[in-house]
Design a protein around this motif. Structure first.
Motif, short mmCIF file in Angstrom:
data_model
loop_
_atom_site.label_atom_id
_atom_site.label_comp_id
_atom_site.label_asym_id
_atom_site.label_seq_id
_atom_site.Cartn_x
_atom_site.Cartn_y
_atom_site.Cartn_z
N LEU A 70 0.68 -1.12 -0.10
CA LEU A 70 -0.09 -0.14 0.01
C LEU A 70 1.01 1.20 0.17
O LEU A 70 0.47 2.24 -0.88
CB LEU A 70 -1.00 0.17 1.17
N LEU A 160 -4.28 -11.35 -6.36
CA LEU A 160 -5.12 -10.78 -5.22
C LEU A 160 -4.60 -9.42 -4.67
O LEU A 160 -5.43 -8.70 -4.18
CB LEU A 160 -4.98 -11.70 -4.11
N SER A 163 -5.87 -5.80 -5.83
CA SER A 163 -7.03 -5.01 -5.11
C SER A 163 -6.68 -3.64 -4.42
O SER A 163 -7.13 -2.67 -4.44
CB SER A 163 -7.75 -6.19 -4.43
N GLN A 167 -6.92 1.59 -4.10
CA GLN A 167 -6.69 2.76 -3.18
C GLN A 167 -6.20 4.07 -3.89
O GLN A 167 -6.46 5.16 -3.48
CB GLN A 167 -5.78 2.57 -2.04
N PHE A 188 -22.79 -5.50 1.26
CA PHE A 188 -22.40 -6.90 1.94
C PHE A 188 -22.42 -7.75 0.48
O PHE A 188 -21.60 -8.37 0.36
CB PHE A 188 -23.32 -7.27 3.02
N TYR A 191 -19.79 -7.14 -1.97
CA TYR A 191 -18.44 -7.73 -1.57
C TYR A 191 -18.48 -9.38 -1.57
O TYR A 191 -17.25 -9.86 -1.86
CB TYR A 191 -17.81 -7.18 -0.15
N PRO B 63 -8.84 -11.82 -1.66
CA PRO B 63 -7.86 -10.79 -1.12
C PRO B 63 -8.14 -10.05 0.30
O PRO B 63 -9.29 -10.05 0.54
CB PRO B 63 -8.01 -9.34 -2.10
N LEU B 65 -8.28 -7.30 1.43
CA LEU B 65 -9.06 -5.91 1.22
C LEU B 65 -10.46 -6.42 1.19
O LEU B 65 -11.40 -5.90 2.17
CB LEU B 65 -8.71 -5.41 -0.12
N ILE B 66 -10.92 -7.43 0.63
CA ILE B 66 -12.19 -7.79 0.13
C ILE B 66 -12.82 -8.62 1.71
O ILE B 66 -13.79 -8.06 2.01
CB ILE B 66 -12.61 -8.96 -0.90
N PHE B 69 -13.48 -5.64 4.05
CA PHE B 69 -14.97 -5.27 3.63
C PHE B 69 -15.91 -6.07 4.06
O PHE B 69 -17.03 -5.47 4.69
CB PHE B 69 -15.07 -4.91 2.09
N LEU B 70 -16.01 -7.51 3.92
CA LEU B 70 -17.13 -8.36 4.06
C LEU B 70 -17.31 -8.49 5.72
O LEU B 70 -18.48 -8.27 6.02
CB LEU B 70 -16.71 -9.66 3.57
N PHE B 73 -18.82 -4.91 6.71
CA PHE B 73 -20.42 -4.47 6.51
C PHE B 73 -21.18 -5.79 7.13
O PHE B 73 -22.33 -5.42 7.48
CB PHE B 73 -20.57 -4.59 4.91
N GLY B 74 -20.66 -7.23 7.18
CA GLY B 74 -21.29 -8.33 7.69
C GLY B 74 -21.46 -8.02 9.25
O GLY B 74 -22.58 -8.26 9.58
N LEU B 160 -3.51 -2.41 5.44
CA LEU B 160 -4.82 -2.46 4.75
C LEU B 160 -6.06 -2.31 5.80
O LEU B 160 -7.31 -1.74 5.26
CB LEU B 160 -5.28 -3.84 4.00
N VAL B 163 -8.67 0.88 5.31
CA VAL B 163 -9.79 1.00 4.71
C VAL B 163 -10.92 0.89 5.58
O VAL B 163 -12.10 1.15 5.04
CB VAL B 163 -9.76 -0.13 3.53
#
Lengths: 227, 217
Positions: A70, A160, A163, A167, A188, A191, B63, B65-66, B69-70, B73-74, B160, B163
């Motif tokens: 990053l 991967l 991703s 950013q 949700f 993603y 990833p 990152l995903i 996010f999951l 939001f989950g 990460l 985020v």
């Protein structure tokens, strides 16, 4: 918990998802090819170059491997902007990924090169092979074949990790997801879909690499013996 | 517009402590879960092996990152709306680390020579005794170097967590950049701090590996 899943509101966005997948694949493919070539050259330089070059490459590898992708992405993106050159976010993303993956490839390839027995190189010398010939026929081919599984894992991880370039708003799959979820408020679900797409991508990429490996490394099939 | 100065460096160093804290959570939590996964991967039941294998494949195939996010939001969906960011970030990193550590440790357990398993069986040890007294002590010796190596990956990947709004080293860098707009110096400083944390660990891991190979020779 009264959440109702609603995947149908994502359906109209299928084209954007597909474009994201396509761009992710392109980013990874370009970075993989450039990263492999660069990494192999760095590994040779580190094994056989003049001492100052060995030290420079060694330092580069250590710096890249001990800082997060990053931060590297930010440095490349903003660094180029400060030089006064305006480039596309996607191009900056590829640059950052290549800078990153060259270092990892170099380290893997170095292990492969070291695994080639010294006597083989001496034998090549005795046969009057030039340095380039020795590297190509005697060192690199078996070295690559030996570290191929490690390289494949690294390149799947690279796919991967691409991703992360979302950013700096490179328009790959994760960035597409970020945009769609703020459009639909179905975060949700979005993603989950994207996670499944990445999972599928990693299987496809791994499968493609193993087919490629079977086509390129014929020795095992021809001779029936491991390297 | 403020320029990058000593206060900012201090802010970054405090944020680096959060990076270390989050890494510790990820390593300890991921270590415990990963250990269970590693044992499940060598279990005698095919179902358990399959489930653990699927878990590893899913975690390693998406990833981080995903994953973050999951979880972020989950957790909101199950009704935890105002959780501190460290929960989502910590949970994501724990799952991520467990998937990789589990697989690393499975390799270490399986690299203990088969004769050791057989000898333990001949001595009429139970499965539990065989694992705890014979296999795991040897596997642990093999596992130290790659585990320390993976610790470096964890520290780098905590970046990460920014985020989901967790202010660690990278996020702190972003915040400072937003106010000073001197991205180059800010992110170089951030990178240097990461390097100072990670490099000793990498060197240590390499040293461990060298020592292990000497023992084998």
């Amino acid at each position: 918990m009264t959440y109702e899943f609603d995947f149908s509101s994502l359906l109209p966005y299928w084209r954007e998802f597909a474009e994201g997948v396509w761009l992710t694949l392109q980013l990874s493919a370009i970075s993989t090819v450039l990263g492999f070539v660069g990494g192999a050259l760095c590994a040779i330089a580190r094994a056989d170059g003049p001492p100052w070059l060995q030290r420079v490459v060694g330092a580069y590898v250590e710096v890249i491997r001990n800082t997060p992708l990053l931060v590297q992405v930010f440095l490349v993106y903003f660094g180029i902007a400060i030089l006064g050159i305006r480039i596309d976010a996607n191009l900056a993303a590829v640059l950052a990924l290549v800078v990153n993956v060259v270092a990892y490839t170099c380290e893997i390839m170095r292990a492969g090169i070291q695994s080639v027995h010294k006597a083989q190189i001496e034998a090549a010398d005795c046969l009057g092979l030039t340095k380039t010939q020795t590297y190509w026929h005697v060192v690199l081919r078996p070295a690559i074949e030996r570290v191929y599984p490690a390289l494949v894992s690294q390149y799947v991880l690279l796919m991967l990790a691409s991703s992360i370039t979302s950013q700096i708003s490179a328009e790959e799959l994760t960035a597409v997801a970020n945009r769609i979820q703020s459009d639909t408020f179905r975060s949700f679900e979005t993603y989950i879909v994207v996670g499944l797409l990445y999972l599928a991508l990693s299987f496809v990429v791994r499968g493609a690499f193993s087919v490629f490996g079977m086509l390129v490394f014929t020795r095992r099939r021809r001779l029936g013996t491991p390297l | 517009m403020p320029t990058f100065g000593f206060n900012h460096v201090e802010f970054l160093l405090v944020a680096a402590l959060w990076t270390l804290g989050l890494s510790a959570i990820a390593f300890i939590g991921g270590g415990i879960l990963g250990f269970v996964i590693a044992l499940a991967r060598v279990s005698s039941s095919a179902l358990v092996r399959g489930l653990a294998g699927a878990y590893v494949r899913i975690v390693q195939g998406t990833p981080l990152l995903i994953l973050l996010f999951l979880i972020y939001f989950g957790l909101a969906i199950v009704g935890f709306n105002n959780l501190p960011a460290i929960i989502a970030a910590g949970a994501g990193l724990v799952i991520y680390s467990s998937g990789f550590l589990g697989e690393i440790w499975r390799g270490c357990i399986e690299s203990v020579p088969k004769t050791q398993w057989e000898a333990a069986e001949c001595l009429a040890m139970t499965r539990w005794q065989r694992m705890t007294r014979v296999i795991l002590p040897q596997a642990a010796r093999i596992a130290t170097a790659p585990t320390v190596g993976f610790l470096v990956q964890i520290i780098k990947n905590t970046s990460l967590a920014s985020v989901v709004g967790f202010v660690e080293l990278s996020q702190a860098g972003k915040l400072i950049n937003n106010s000073t707009f001197q991205p180059f110096i800010v992110f170089i400083t951030v990178a240097v701090i990461y390097f100072l944390i990670c490099y000793p660990l990498s060197a240590w891991s390499r040293g461990l590996e060298r020592r292990l190979n000497v023992g084998r020779r």
